[in-house]
Design a protein around this motif. Structure first.
Motif: not given
Length: 332
Positions: A236-248
């Motif tokens: 879940i942490r890794k998934f959220t990390e990828a989402v955050y990178k995409a948002q940025q």
């Protein structure tokens, strides 16, 4: 000479072995079944995360499926047909209120406004909301976020959606656009790119934005069952990390650049149309710039549900929202 030959042969074999091991390590990714509630340009950051390989960078192999509707998406999640769902956060409240033993928890926000636009069959150059009174309005599913936000906005403009409109709610989500074109409804709520396509084809006219009128709300959120999060914290942490990178990335790049990346998900829509749709969403701040679902947004959601008469219980923020992963990846 013989020893040297054996040494070179041994070294070659070791290099092949190590290369094979390294290759196996690279291909070993954690599979995630991801269900999205619909296919929409509104979810651009999600498609960016997939297309730019941001999930892969985190060692995740994301399999995306479109489940068409909040009820179907939540059913898929709860029955283990999906590990993670992208859906309106109101669905987690509905499940929780039914005393579910393994309820869905919101862990990363993707969109922070309503994503629909008010589309009319006729042009309204100087549109005022009270023009809707006594009209036939093709609504969304009862209890779903589009319908609840729509009712919230209408009430803000002194319109009772059930008394002042001929409100139609007997059409499935996926069939609403077609029903509007072929039916007698004068107004409808539509997502992009359908709203812009209708305008281009002369089937309707965009006259207002429900996202601008409703303010910030956790409209579409990634969620997973409580048990899945407990057993797969690093995933879940890794998934959220990828989402955050995409948002940025979405925040920092132009609508046209974003459109080029996500175009494979909208093969029947031309690049110009995708670009204009993204620009609409960017200009009204629909894309969340980080995955944190804050308490103020949660309270706005509950107010909207309360106004619509759909809030089954006053569900505490702490029970259904987990911001640990989001705060970790953005360094809070």
């Amino acid at each position: 000479m013989k020893k040297l030959t054996y040494l070179l042969l041994f070294s070659s074999l070791m290099l092949i072995f190590l290369s094979a091991c390294n290759s196996d390590t690279k291909t070993e990714k954690t599979p995630i079944k991801l269900a999205e509630v619909t296919r929409s340009i509104f979810y651009a950051p999600q498609y960016v995360a997939i297309e730019k390989g941001l999930f892969e960078e985190e060692g995740l192999d994301v399999e995306l499926q479109t489940t068409w509707g909040g009820d179907k998406t939540m059913t898929s999640l709860l029955s283990d047909g999906a590990d993670v769902a992208l859906v309106g956060s109101e669905t987690s409240i509905y499940v929780y209120s039914q005393d579910s033993k393994d309820y869905a928890v919101n862990f990363a926000q993707l969109t922070q406004t309503d994503g629909t636009f008010l589309v009319a069959k006729e042009e309204h150059p100087d549109f005022k909301w009270d023009e809707l009174k006594n009209s036939t309005f093709l609504g969304q599913r009862k209890g779903g976020m589009p319908q609840m936000v729509g009712e919230f906005v209408l009430k803000k403009h002194n319109i009772d959606p059930h008394a002042d409109l001929n409100l139609l709610q007997n059409v499935d989500f996926a069939n609403i656009p077609g029903a509007f074109v072929s039916g007698d409804a004068e107004y409808v709520q539509l997502f992009e790119p359908t709203a812009s396509i209708f305008e281009k084809e002369g089937k309707g006219h965009i006259i207002a934005s429900f996202g601008e009128a409703s303010g910030h709300v956790p409209y579409t959120v990634f969620m997973a069952k409580e048990s899945y999060i407990k057993d797969n914290k690093e995933t879940i942490r890794k998934f959220t990390e990828a989402v955050y990178k995409a948002q940025q990335w979405v925040q920092e790049n132009s609508a046209e650049d974003i459109a080029k990346v996500i175009q494979p998900y909208f093969e029947d829509t031309d690049l110009e149309m995708i670009t204009s749709s993204i620009e609409r969403y960017k200009s009204q701040g629909s894309f969340a710039t980080d995955p944190i679902l804050d308490e103020e947004e949660w309270n706005n959601l509950k107010e909207i549900m309360q106004e619509a008469g759909e809030l089954p219980a006053d569900v505490p923020y702490e029970d259904l929202v987990n911001t640990d992963f989001a705060k970790d990846v953005i360094g809070k």
